[in-house]
Scaffold this active site. Structure first.
Site, PDB file in Angstrom:
ATOM      1  N   GLU B 264       0.894  -1.161   0.000  1.00 44.62           N
ATOM      2  CA  GLU B 264       0.000   0.000   0.000  1.00 44.62           C
ATOM      3  C   GLU B 264       0.923   1.200   0.000  1.00 44.62           C
ATOM      4  O   GLU B 264       1.709   1.380   0.917  1.00 44.62           O
ATOM      5  CB  GLU B 264      -0.911  -0.068   1.237  1.00 44.62           C
ATOM      6  CG  GLU B 264      -2.018   0.954   1.246  1.00 44.62           C
ATOM      7  CD  GLU B 264      -1.647   2.202   1.992  1.00 44.62           C
ATOM      8  OE1 GLU B 264      -1.156   3.154   1.346  1.00 44.62           O
ATOM      9  OE2 GLU B 264      -1.857   2.226   3.216  1.00 44.62           O
ATOM     10  N   CYS B 301      -1.883   8.163   4.785  1.00 44.80           N
ATOM     11  CA  CYS B 301      -1.964   7.734   3.373  1.00 44.80           C
ATOM     12  C   CYS B 301      -3.150   8.387   2.688  1.00 44.80           C
ATOM     13  O   CYS B 301      -3.179   8.520   1.469  1.00 44.80           O
ATOM     14  CB  CYS B 301      -2.173   6.229   3.265  1.00 44.80           C
ATOM     15  SG  CYS B 301      -1.140   5.264   4.322  1.00 44.80           S
TER      16      CYS B 301
END
Lengths: 526, 526
Positions: B264, B301
């Site tokens: 990720e 993120c």
């Protein structure tokens, strides 16, 4: 009826320069039609059309996609014997096999048509909001599976219908809502064009967007490479050799945007003959395996190429019986001179390995391009040391490994590469071999008790895949409804207005599908 | 309490030569403990232990795995303030954040404990035999998900608890039945060792095999590379930068046996401010986004790094209001001097791009290592031409793109790389922008209506992933119970004796789990 051209979306074109023909291995002659290899420009257009088609096809309803898939089945059947004749002329396979493979292809189309018509396959998942939750209120989250985008499919040489142009890979991708670009197999390009005609006609009849399907001819590796590297392509499906599959995987992994490649590749499908089974049922299994090894000239991914047992009289007798049974079987035609050429090279490479003994080498006169069955044997220590002996020989070939003892058998299993299947033949003894079973489970996608690995059922519980190099990603299957998972990704809506949500996720559940709502599986509305 | 050593299975060792320390960005000083980087020999032993542990852990019951995961939670809580203090000293994050992240970590452990205790997650699927079927009888096929093997997890710098040593990746892998080898994050190695102690203690208390978990210290990239290349490793989980994630992906793809890497990676999380929303709710969203951009010094993120609107008075006012609101917010400490160094380099590279205007650059005196928020703006054409402007700046930075018109806005969206999230801010106008919504959906894993992207709920419907480079494989999620799917593969038993089938697949359904039997979801026995 066959033009030799490419389907660039709904249009037949042939602007390329390179041409090729297919080959009839039964008559040992080239077939008549000249196929034109797709040009770079045609590839570009096919991908532009696919990208454009995706903007609407991705949200086409399950009901409409179902009509499309069922219509492909109708169109395939409408060819009648024409399709069967071309199939046979390009594969050397029998009419019976052609008909049964057509049935399987139709069944796959109908299975996926039913799946998308019912609709629950999207795994709709809803977590409703909770404004009272502390310290932070919970938002409304709704998830479903959505298609990845245009998919490139490489057909298999050994399944001109069921794993090629409108075979399992194509159908699962179309069912998912992904446009498909088929790189037609050079051995059955005519069959491929006929099937492509059926897909295109079905797309037109059911109102699918132009570009939802293209069929590209090529005889070399350049077109396939160009497709896998193209930024418009979002995933790849392949069935074939380890070297072919791995090359495509490597190309895809090196792209600026890497994409998933599901390649179903080779497998020797180890069979473990346990002592009681060899002793009590040796004759029975010898006959069964003689048939399984030679079925379709051994040209199946699940062909049993490796039989492992422990040294002794029972195993010796099994080998004798296997030899006796398999020699009775008449060889049949292989797919193509290249396939039989590879078979002959691979068997002769095997036979050159020190310590390998040939038990049966069917040497009676056969027709040109017919594959003569070969059974070999080797001891466990030699097999362990020489990894050449671990490799698949595509065709009617099998090797019986005579292990020193059960310990050596377990070591051999643990050293094998990944496999599609593993089989255990046992008589009231399986409980005592849990270590063998454990080791085998680690290496395979499907484990079989007292049976043969050939025969791959299309159903919910099937797994056709396995640890590398059986496939490039053991987390997926190429056969069965779950094969659709290769072409979809989860997508989540947060606090999205109900009126603008897709039908699958609306409060009212208008499609009446099964959904996971706040942790409970239900068809109720919210 | 913290030794600076590596957990090689249950044993603390430090045979390596290289050492390093962590850093307290609040005090701008190194922390006391000296950590010893794991040696090559220790890596080998950790992987041997993990391979051995897998032989039993892979079939450990859901009930036992559930005890293990719950006990990790208990052990984590038992540290009390010790864990919080170390967390803060190695991250510069606040005590409140530490406590809330610990709660999230505990919640994740309990969620997966419940999932495996209940047991239906294995997707047990049974197709019973049909001996009467013609032309070929149907065999009995039973499928369930099984673990892949030892998994290597790389913790995230920005979540020392929830996405590190015993965070979401580790917990989902353990729940699946995979041993985990953590490559501890060099910025919070002390926190990592404390958490590893909790995992090891829980493993011992609940009788898990030695090797089910190891925690390896390292400050460079060599250890991570060695782990990803090691044949005993069967998959990799990573959270971090695009360059880091892609390097690991490349290493894994080049292995003789390629393995899945779920990385990720970065995301700018585009936010589309539609005209009515800018006009009616501009003030509201300016305030919300000032908070979202600076939350945790922008070190998420899902931080909104890109806001897209159409040129005009309303957008100009929004920018002014965003500037007014964000300047009021006190900067907070960033994770590490390296992080703030990268933030300063990246913002200054952005500010050097032609056409980029800086609206807010918080320049009041701040403490050392505090991240001062920056808001910039650029016109649509300039943004389209210069892909440097598309890159993520990790930290409290955002860019408002003033598009010429809606058409340009749509083009920009279609040119963006893959993103974790996309947000639409709209007031009774969403229906008119279906093309914008469509384009955005293609680029993201989660789409948000009238909200902020920060805040990732751990629940069934969450998707934390997305098209590359948001993640290396958009078919999976890093958050939510489906994150377990990254570490499992389907496995099929054919005609297997009921007595030897795993509990999940036995006729009696002794675990009382939900199964798909002959196409119907049911908890009934067969």
């Amino acid at each position: 009826m066959i033009t030799g051209k490419n389907y660039i979306g709904n249009v037949l074109t042939s602007t390329g320069k390179k041409t090729f023909k297919t080959f009839n291995p039964q008559t040992n002659q080239e077939n008549d039609v000249t196929f034109t290899e797709v040009s770079d420009l045609e590839i570009e257009v096919a991908l532009e059309l696919a990208t454009e088609a995706f903007t609407t096809f991705k949200t086409t309803s399950g009901a409409k996609k179902s009509e499309f898939l069922n219509e492909i089945a109708t169109q395939l059947l409408a060819f009648g014997d024409t399709l069967i004749t071309i199939y046979c002329s390009e594969s050397g396979l029998s009419k019976e096999r052609a008909i049964s493979e057509r049935s399987r292809t139709i069944f796959q189309l109908q299975t996926f048509a039913n799946l998308v018509k019912e609709g629950s396959w999207v795994e709709a998942t809803i977590d409703t909001e909770n404004l009272e939750r502390t310290p932070i209120p919970k938002v409304d989250l709704r998830k479903m599976l959505v298609p990845l985008g245009p998919i490139v499919i490489f057909g298999a040489s050994n399944f001109p219908l069921a794993y090629s142009t409108a075979g399992g890979d194509t159908v699962s991708a179309l069912a998912a809502g992904c446009p498909v670009i088929v790189k037609s197999h050079p051995m059955h390009t005519g069959t491929g064009e006929l099937v492509a005609y059926a897909v295109i006609k079905a797309a037109e009849i059911t109102g699918m967007p132009n570009g939802v399907f293209s069929n590209l001819n090529s005889s070399g590796i350049e077109v396939g490479s160009a497709l896998v590297k193209h930024p418009a392509v979002k995933a790849v499906g392949f069935t074939g050799s380890i070297s072919g599959g791995r090359s495509l995987y490597n190309l895809a992994a090196k792209r600026p945007e890497p994409i998933p490649v599901f390649a179903e590749m080779g497998s020797v499908n180890p069979v473990i003959l346990l002592p009681n089974a060899a002793s009590i049922k040796g004759v029975h299994w010898a006959k069964k395996y003689a048939n399984s090894i030679t079925l379709g000239a051994g040209q199946f991914c699940t062909n049993p190429g490796l039989i492992l047992g422990t040294k002794g009289e029972d195993l010796t007798n099994f080998i004798k019986n296997l030899a006796k049974e398999i020699i009775k079987i008449e060889p049949v035609c292989m797919l193509h001179p290249n396939i039989i050429g590879a078979f002959e090279n691979n068997t002769s490479r095997m036979q050159q390995q020190l310590g390998l003994e040939t038990i049966v080498n069917y040497t009676k006169d056969t027709f040109k391009n017919y594959g003569s069955q070969i059974i070999t044997t080797v001891d466990g220590a030699t097999f362990l040391e020489n990894t050449t002996l671990h490799q698949e020989v595509f065709g009617p070939f099998s090797m019986v490994v005579q292990c020193e003892n059960v310990e050596q058998l377990a070591i051999i299993i643990s050293k094998l590469e990944g496999q599609l299947t593993g089989t255990i033949l046992a008589e009231n003894e399986l409980e005592s071999y849990s270590e063998i079973v454990n080791a085998l489970q680690n290496r395979v996608g499907r484990i079989i008790f007292n049976g043969v690995p050939t025969g791959v059922e299309v159903c919910d519980a099937m797994v056709h895949g396995g640890p590398y190099p059986a496939s490039t990603d053991s987390r997926f299957t190429a056969v069965g409804i779950n094969s659709i998972k290769r072409w979809v990704r989860p997508f989540c809506y947060q606090n999205w207005p109900n009126i603008l949500l897709p039908y699958e996720l609306k409060n009212e559940n208008p499609l009446n599908i099964s959904r996971l709502v706040d942790g409970k599986q239900t068809t109720k509305k919210i």
